[in-house]
Write a protein that holds these residues in place. Structure first.
Motif, PDB file in Angstrom:
ATOM      1  N   LEU A  43       0.838  -1.192   0.000  1.00  0.00           N
ATOM      2  CA  LEU A  43       0.000   0.000   0.000  1.00  0.00           C
ATOM      3  C   LEU A  43       0.874   1.244   0.000  1.00  0.00           C
ATOM      4  CD1 LEU A  43      -2.540  -1.167   2.728  1.00  0.00           C
ATOM      5  CD2 LEU A  43      -2.781  -1.315   0.238  1.00  0.00           C
ATOM      6  N   PRO A  44       0.388   2.330  -0.590  1.00  0.00           N
ATOM      7  CA  PRO A  44       1.195   3.560  -0.653  1.00  0.00           C
ATOM      8  C   PRO A  44       1.457   4.132   0.729  1.00  0.00           C
ATOM      9  CG  PRO A  44      -1.048   3.967  -1.414  1.00  0.00           C
ATOM     10  CD  PRO A  44      -0.929   2.495  -1.201  1.00  0.00           C
ATOM     11  N   VAL A  45       2.603   4.793   0.845  1.00  0.00           N
ATOM     12  CA  VAL A  45       2.985   5.470   2.076  1.00  0.00           C
ATOM     13  C   VAL A  45       3.472   6.876   1.738  1.00  0.00           C
ATOM     14  CG1 VAL A  45       3.589   3.391   3.379  1.00  0.00           C
ATOM     15  CG2 VAL A  45       5.311   4.486   1.962  1.00  0.00           C
ATOM     16  N   ALA A  46       3.397   7.752   2.708  1.00  0.00           N
ATOM     17  CA  ALA A  46       3.918   9.111   2.527  1.00  0.00           C
ATOM     18  C   ALA A  46       5.432   9.107   2.750  1.00  0.00           C
ATOM     19  CB  ALA A  46       3.250  10.047   3.531  1.00  0.00           C
ATOM     20  N   GLY A  47       6.109  10.062   2.163  1.00  0.00           N
ATOM     21  CA  GLY A  47       7.536  10.242   2.416  1.00  0.00           C
ATOM     22  C   GLY A  47       8.461   9.488   1.497  1.00  0.00           C
ATOM     23  N   VAL A  48       7.968   9.049   0.361  1.00  0.00           N
ATOM     24  CA  VAL A  48       8.817   8.279  -0.549  1.00  0.00           C
ATOM     25  C   VAL A  48       9.894   9.159  -1.189  1.00  0.00           C
ATOM     26  CG1 VAL A  48       8.837   6.954  -2.703  1.00  0.00           C
ATOM     27  CG2 VAL A  48       7.103   6.510  -0.976  1.00  0.00           C
ATOM     28  N   LEU A  49       9.565  10.388  -1.539  1.00  0.00           N
ATOM     29  CA  LEU A  49      10.560  11.262  -2.164  1.00  0.00           C
ATOM     30  C   LEU A  49      11.747  11.523  -1.234  1.00  0.00           C
ATOM     31  CD1 LEU A  49      11.518  12.930  -4.546  1.00  0.00           C
ATOM     32  CD2 LEU A  49      10.070  14.807  -3.733  1.00  0.00           C
ATOM     33  N   PRO A  50      11.536  11.908   0.033  1.00  0.00           N
ATOM     34  CA  PRO A  50      12.692  12.076   0.920  1.00  0.00           C
ATOM     35  C   PRO A  50      13.477  10.776   1.117  1.00  0.00           C
ATOM     36  CG  PRO A  50      10.752  13.074   1.908  1.00  0.00           C
ATOM     37  CD  PRO A  50      10.304  12.342   0.679  1.00  0.00           C
ATOM     38  N   ALA A  51      12.776   9.642   1.165  1.00  0.00           N
ATOM     39  CA  ALA A  51      13.466   8.360   1.308  1.00  0.00           C
ATOM     40  C   ALA A  51      14.334   8.079   0.077  1.00  0.00           C
ATOM     41  CB  ALA A  51      12.456   7.234   1.519  1.00  0.00           C
ATOM     42  N   ALA A  52      13.825   8.407  -1.099  1.00  0.00           N
ATOM     43  CA  ALA A  52      14.597   8.206  -2.331  1.00  0.00           C
ATOM     44  C   ALA A  52      15.812   9.133  -2.361  1.00  0.00           C
ATOM     45  CB  ALA A  52      13.708   8.456  -3.546  1.00  0.00           C
ATOM     46  N   MET A  53      15.643  10.344  -1.892  1.00  0.00           N
ATOM     47  CA  MET A  53      16.777  11.278  -1.844  1.00  0.00           C
ATOM     48  C   MET A  53      17.841  10.767  -0.868  1.00  0.00           C
ATOM     49  SD  MET A  53      14.527  14.769  -2.060  1.00  0.00           S
ATOM     50  CE  MET A  53      15.886  15.897  -1.821  1.00  0.00           C
ATOM     51  N   TYR A  54      17.401  10.228   0.258  1.00  0.00           N
ATOM     52  CA  TYR A  54      18.343   9.643   1.221  1.00  0.00           C
ATOM     53  C   TYR A  54      19.059   8.446   0.598  1.00  0.00           C
ATOM     54  CZ  TYR A  54      20.214   6.977   5.072  1.00  0.00           C
ATOM     55  OH  TYR A  54      21.055   6.250   5.878  1.00  0.00           O
ATOM     56  N   ALA A  55      18.300   7.564  -0.043  1.00  0.00           N
ATOM     57  CA  ALA A  55      18.903   6.387  -0.679  1.00  0.00           C
ATOM     58  C   ALA A  55      19.967   6.809  -1.680  1.00  0.00           C
ATOM     59  CB  ALA A  55      17.823   5.549  -1.349  1.00  0.00           C
ATOM     60  N   SER A  56      19.658   7.825  -2.456  1.00  0.00           N
ATOM     61  CA  SER A  56      20.615   8.325  -3.438  1.00  0.00           C
ATOM     62  C   SER A  56      21.884   8.824  -2.764  1.00  0.00           C
ATOM     63  CB  SER A  56      19.969   9.441  -4.262  1.00  0.00           C
ATOM     64  OG  SER A  56      20.866   9.926  -5.219  1.00  0.00           O
ATOM     65  N   SER A  57      21.734   9.537  -1.656  1.00  0.00           N
ATOM     66  CA  SER A  57      22.905  10.077  -0.955  1.00  0.00           C
ATOM     67  C   SER A  57      23.768   8.974  -0.353  1.00  0.00           C
ATOM     68  CB  SER A  57      22.481  11.060   0.138  1.00  0.00           C
ATOM     69  OG  SER A  57      21.910  10.381   1.243  1.00  0.00           O
ATOM     70  N   GLU A  58      23.175   7.805  -0.118  1.00  0.00           N
ATOM     71  CA  GLU A  58      23.900   6.665   0.443  1.00  0.00           C
ATOM     72  C   GLU A  58      24.319   5.655  -0.629  1.00  0.00           C
ATOM     73  OE1 GLU A  58      24.706   6.140   3.800  1.00  0.00           O
ATOM     74  OE2 GLU A  58      24.099   8.244   3.968  1.00  0.00           O
ATOM     75  N   ASP A  59      24.135   6.014  -1.905  1.00  0.00           N
ATOM     76  CA  ASP A  59      24.440   5.120  -3.029  1.00  0.00           C
ATOM     77  C   ASP A  59      23.706   3.783  -2.912  1.00  0.00           C
ATOM     78  OD1 ASP A  59      26.120   6.887  -4.396  1.00  0.00           O
ATOM     79  OD2 ASP A  59      27.810   6.341  -3.117  1.00  0.00           O
ATOM     80  N   LYS A  60      22.429   3.864  -2.567  1.00  0.00           N
ATOM     81  CA  LYS A  60      21.587   2.682  -2.466  1.00  0.00           C
ATOM     82  C   LYS A  60      20.388   2.841  -3.377  1.00  0.00           C
ATOM     83  CE  LYS A  60      22.843   1.282   2.127  1.00  0.00           C
ATOM     84  NZ  LYS A  60      22.397   0.426   3.200  1.00  0.00           N
ATOM     85  N   GLY A  61      19.696   1.758  -3.612  1.00  0.00           N
ATOM     86  CA  GLY A  61      18.448   1.785  -4.344  1.00  0.00           C
ATOM     87  C   GLY A  61      17.290   1.963  -3.372  1.00  0.00           C
ATOM     88  N   LEU A  62      16.079   1.994  -3.906  1.00  0.00           N
ATOM     89  CA  LEU A  62      14.881   2.144  -3.082  1.00  0.00           C
ATOM     90  C   LEU A  62      13.866   1.090  -3.469  1.00  0.00           C
ATOM     91  CD1 LEU A  62      13.316   4.030  -1.004  1.00  0.00           C
ATOM     92  CD2 LEU A  62      12.243   4.984  -3.037  1.00  0.00           C
ATOM     93  N   ILE A  63      13.266   0.466  -2.471  1.00  0.00           N
ATOM     94  CA  ILE A  63      12.133  -0.434  -2.681  1.00  0.00           C
ATOM     95  C   ILE A  63      10.928   0.248  -2.054  1.00  0.00           C
ATOM     96  CG2 ILE A  63      11.103  -2.670  -2.196  1.00  0.00           C
ATOM     97  CD1 ILE A  63      13.978  -3.784  -1.946  1.00  0.00           C
ATOM     98  N   CYS A  64       9.880   0.438  -2.855  1.00  0.00           N
ATOM     99  CA  CYS A  64       8.666   1.092  -2.372  1.00  0.00           C
ATOM    100  C   CYS A  64       7.468   0.510  -3.120  1.00  0.00           C
ATOM    101  CB  CYS A  64       8.742   2.603  -2.577  1.00  0.00           C
ATOM    102  SG  CYS A  64       8.796   3.120  -4.301  1.00  0.00           S
ATOM    103  N   PRO A  65       6.251   0.753  -2.633  1.00  0.00           N
ATOM    104  CA  PRO A  65       5.072   0.253  -3.347  1.00  0.00           C
ATOM    105  C   PRO A  65       4.984   0.811  -4.767  1.00  0.00           C
ATOM    106  CG  PRO A  65       4.489   0.988  -1.143  1.00  0.00           C
ATOM    107  CD  PRO A  65       5.895   1.430  -1.386  1.00  0.00           C
ATOM    108  N   GLN A  66       4.409   0.033  -5.662  1.00  0.00           N
ATOM    109  CA  GLN A  66       4.293   0.452  -7.058  1.00  0.00           C
ATOM    110  C   GLN A  66       3.615   1.810  -7.199  1.00  0.00           C
ATOM    111  OE1 GLN A  66       1.559  -1.688  -9.667  1.00  0.00           O
ATOM    112  NE2 GLN A  66       3.151  -1.678 -11.241  1.00  0.00           N
ATOM    113  N   SER A  67       2.617   2.052  -6.384  1.00  0.00           N
ATOM    114  CA  SER A  67       1.897   3.323  -6.483  1.00  0.00           C
ATOM    115  C   SER A  67       2.745   4.518  -6.071  1.00  0.00           C
ATOM    116  CB  SER A  67       0.629   3.270  -5.628  1.00  0.00           C
ATOM    117  OG  SER A  67       0.962   2.955  -4.291  1.00  0.00           O
ATOM    118  N   CYS A  68       3.906   4.283  -5.484  1.00  0.00           N
ATOM    119  CA  CYS A  68       4.810   5.370  -5.073  1.00  0.00           C
ATOM    120  C   CYS A  68       6.038   5.480  -5.982  1.00  0.00           C
ATOM    121  CB  CYS A  68       5.280   5.152  -3.636  1.00  0.00           C
ATOM    122  SG  CYS A  68       3.975   5.130  -2.418  1.00  0.00           S
TER     123      CYS A  68
END
Length: 109
Positions: A43-68
């Motif tokens: 299910l969708p969650v709030a805060g995916v954009l900041p999480a993606a920005m953090y992942a990028s800063s740590e040279d990691k990928g992101l796993i999130c719901p398809q709707s996000c």
């Protein structure tokens, strides 16, 4: 009604790693967030954009719901997996169902 399901998916993945269903070394390369429904769909969650920005800063990928996945793409992160369910994510890491990267469309981000 529960609130704050952001950690449902990370907890589920940790349990699956601990019992040997999923490979820890591959999952460690991702920041993960998502809420699980009772049927295993994400299910969708709030805060995916900041999480993606953090992942990028740590040279990691992101796993999130398809709707996000579209929101995560705004970060410019190259490696976003956005499955519809926990089962689909398990199948992806086992190699039986390959998800394309939500940001670039490749099969091997």
């Amino acid at each position: 009604m529960k609130e704050g399901g952001h950690f449902d998916l990370p907890i589920a993945l940790a349990l699956l790693i601990s019992v040997g269903v999923l490979p820890q070394d591959e999952i460690e390369g991702y920041v993960t967030l998502g809420e699980l429904s009772l049927d295993g769909s994400l299910l969708p969650v709030a805060g995916v954009l900041p999480a993606a920005m953090y992942a990028s800063s740590e040279d990691k990928g992101l796993i999130c719901p398809q709707s996000c996945g579209g929101e995560a793409a705004w970060s410019g992160l190259d490696n976003v997996l956005a499955p519809t369910s926990l089962l689909a994510l398990i199948n992806h890491f086992k190699g039986t169902q390959v998800y394309t990267c939500a940001t670039c469309g490749a099969h091997d981000c």
